[in-house]
Design an enzyme around this catalytic site. Structure first.
Site, PDB file in Angstrom:
ATOM      1  N   LYS A 158       0.834  -1.185   0.000  1.00  0.00           N
ATOM      2  CA  LYS A 158       0.000   0.000   0.000  1.00  0.00           C
ATOM      3  C   LYS A 158       0.881   1.252   0.000  1.00  0.00           C
ATOM      4  O   LYS A 158       2.027   1.148   0.451  1.00  0.00           O
ATOM      5  CB  LYS A 158      -0.929  -0.014   1.216  1.00  0.00           C
ATOM      6  N   HIS A 250      -5.928   1.250   6.191  1.00  0.00           N
ATOM      7  CA  HIS A 250      -6.100   0.715   7.545  1.00  0.00           C
ATOM      8  C   HIS A 250      -7.463   1.087   8.142  1.00  0.00           C
ATOM      9  O   HIS A 250      -8.176   0.234   8.666  1.00  0.00           O
ATOM     10  CB  HIS A 250      -5.006   1.241   8.492  1.00  0.00           C
TER      11      HIS A 250
HETATM   12  C1  BG6 Z   1       1.905   2.210   7.706  1.00  0.00           C
HETATM   13  C2  BG6 Z   1       1.903   3.704   7.507  1.00  0.00           C
HETATM   14  O1  BG6 Z   1       1.129   1.586   6.734  1.00  0.00           O
HETATM   15  O2  BG6 Z   1       1.363   1.917   8.981  1.00  0.00           O
HETATM   16  C3  BG6 Z   1       2.632   4.419   8.632  1.00  0.00           C
HETATM   17  O3  BG6 Z   1       2.528   3.999   6.271  1.00  0.00           O
HETATM   18  C4  BG6 Z   1       2.101   3.970   9.976  1.00  0.00           C
HETATM   19  O4  BG6 Z   1       2.505   5.820   8.478  1.00  0.00           O
HETATM   20  C5  BG6 Z   1       2.079   2.468  10.062  1.00  0.00           C
HETATM   21  O5  BG6 Z   1       2.950   4.505  10.976  1.00  0.00           O
HETATM   22  C6  BG6 Z   1       1.407   1.991  11.333  1.00  0.00           C
HETATM   23  O6  BG6 Z   1       1.476   0.605  11.428  1.00  0.00           O
HETATM   24  P1  BG6 Z   1       1.729  -0.107  12.808  1.00  0.00           P
HETATM   25  O7  BG6 Z   1       1.449  -1.521  12.540  1.00  0.00           O
HETATM   26  O8  BG6 Z   1       3.162   0.160  13.161  1.00  0.00           O
HETATM   27  O9  BG6 Z   1       0.824   0.542  13.774  1.00  0.00           O
END
Ligand code: BG6
Length: 477
Positions: A158, A250
């Site tokens: 993504k 997300h």
């Molecule tokens: C990623 C984003 O997909 O997900 C980031 O590009 C974000 O900006 C991250 O910080 C968060 O994922 P997790 O699993 O670390 O909470």
């Protein structure tokens, strides 16, 4: 014990990316350590730098030593893993590099049989995906060049495209080289245990689902908050912004999981049918509804981050009030709030139920004080809490909110697997459930495009670092 995946080669485009260093190589190494990878496998990194296989191995080791020193303490195991790493130098837009890749994949594999099955991983910025896929196809590495009984698959990181139009173009380019069941559009949130548990919580228990609708639920609030800023991803953020980085994928996936209808069965297609249907039911935005439904923000100091324009109008925060126009959810607000540099790092979904018809007990604000909630905390704690009112001990009858809580940590032994461990194995095994189907990607982009259009020309509101975003967020509640 699940079967091991077929012998294969994993080809990583963007071998020097942050994602590869932080997530992919560590996950692959640990999978190897746990005996979950195929008996024979090779990992081929593709990047622009001119490196020999040996230099590439040293670089991977160096990065892992810096990021996860304890992971490579087992020198023997790491050496065995490292011996399976190979490297091909390629300029992604240049055909020649793909011929070199073809040669490495077909000839470098020797007797190992790893060239029969190829898993391509695009850990590259979205704009590069079409050119990589076209070149793979031209170099004879697409699915239609696979010999009978072997496979070729592709995982695409993504954001998948940068709007509806580019996502459609990408779908059509990839569709020429790979069948839909070989395309794995990854959103690592779907590999989180707590996200996978949303469906289990809803559909394996009899007591929640009958209440899970507009008759009983007042609102649903989804928060994806991070205490840190954009770190060193200024260039990426200037292109993407939070709507594309977090909301399109997300946040909308969480919304789909919590609001979807029960699937016909627990197969990848049935589950993804329901998610797609849900996303299609989300009410679209327009400039008239925008002031009551959308607040975008930018943290103070963002414009002085590295690789960020001094007059940037890119958002690092969004609060959006969604509605799902179907029989179950009509007029129930779904508040999505996501942002960088907020007060806390937390991802959670709070389902707030309606008040009972009469308030017999004090205090006067009893309902909002003790309203029933189901709180699905995705991270950092992995918990589910149910909030309800209980009588405060004493002579007066006054209610206080209390919580019943389930915690993964105390109920189950720690597993240690991350989303990337799970999703890499799923892709090797051809399991599509936790990857996003073409239609859902397009519905999600249509929503985000409409949000962006609805606030076109407006600058995001500044908010202080470590706050909960601009004050005007209150206006959409
Ligand atoms: C990623 C984003 O997909 O997900 C980031 O590009 C974000 O900006 C991250 O910080 C968060 O994922 P997790 O699993 O670390 O909470």
């Amino acid at each position: 014990m699940p079967q091991k995946p077929d012998n294969c080669t994993i080809v990583i485009f963007g071998a020097h990316s942050d994602l590869a260093a932080r997530k992919l190589f560590p996950a692959l190494y640990e999978l190897a350590l746990w005996g979950k990878l195929p008996d024979e496998y090779r990992i081929v990194g593709v990047g622009r730098a001119a490196l020999s296989h040996e230099e590439f191995r040293s670089k991977v080791q160096e990065k892992m030593a810096g990021l996860f020193p304890e992971a490579i303490r087992n020198k023997e195991a790491f050496a065995a893993f490292s011996a399976r790493l190979f490297y091909v130098r390629a300029d992604f837009a240049d055909r020649e590099g793909y011929d070199l890749l073809h040669e490495e994949l077909m000839e470098g594999s020797g007797e190992s049989g790893t060239s029969r099955n190829l898993l391509f991983y695009l850990a590259t910025p979205p704009a590069l995906a079409p050119v990589i896929v076209r070149n793979l196809q031209l170099a004879g590495l697409g699915e239609n060049n696979a010999s009978p009984g072997s496979w070729r698959k592709i995982i695409v990181e993504k954001p998948y495209g940068s709007n509806l139009q580019t996502a459609r173009e990408l779908n059509s380019v990839i569709g020429e080289a790979f069948n839909e069941e070989r395309i794995f559009r990854i959103d690592h949130y779907l590999g989180k245990e707590t996200v996978q548990n949303i469906m289990v919580f809803r559909f394996s228990n009899g007591i929640f689902e009958p209440l899970w609708n507009r008759q009983n639920i007042a609102n649903v609030a989804i928060t994806i908050a991070e205490e840190f800023g954009i770190r060193d991803r200024g260039a990426f953020y200037e292109e993407a912004g939070l709507l594309r980085d977090i909301v399109q994928n997300h946040a909308l996936q969480l919304l789909a999981s919590v609001a979807m209808e029960p699937p016909v069965d627990f197969s990848a297609e049935s589950v993804r049918d329901e998610k797609a249907k849900l996303l299609r039911s989300i009410r679209h935005f327009n400039p008239e509804s925008a002031p009551q439904t959308i607040v975008l923000g930018q943290y103070e100091g963002y414009r002085t981050e590295k690789n960020v324009a001094s007059d940037s109008t890119v958002e690092t925060f969004a609060a959006i009030k969604f509605f799902v126009d179907n029989w179950r959810w009509k007029d129930v607000p779904f508040y999505v709030k996501a942002g960088k540099n907020l007060a806390e790092t937390v991802t959670e979904i709070v389902i707030t139920f309606k008040c009972p018809p009469q308030n017999y007990f004090g205090p006067a604000e009893s309902c909002s004080y003790t309203a029933n909630q189901v709180i699905l905390r995705i991270q950092p704690e992995e918990t589910i809490a149910i909030k309800f009112g209980a009588k405060r001990p004493g002579e007066a009858v006054i209610t206080d909110p209390v919580y019943m809580k389930f915690d993964y940590k105390t109920s189950f032994a720690a597993v240690g697997a991350t989303p990337y461990h799970r999703l890499l194995l799923d892709a090797m095994a051809g399991e599509q459930m936790n990857f996003i189907r073409q239609d859902s990607v397009e519905y999600s982009w249509a929503i985000v495009d409409a949000i962006r259009d609805a606030v076109k020309g407006q600058s995001p509101e500044p908010y202080p670092v470590h706050s909960w975003g601009p004050e005007s967020v209150q206006g959409i509640y």
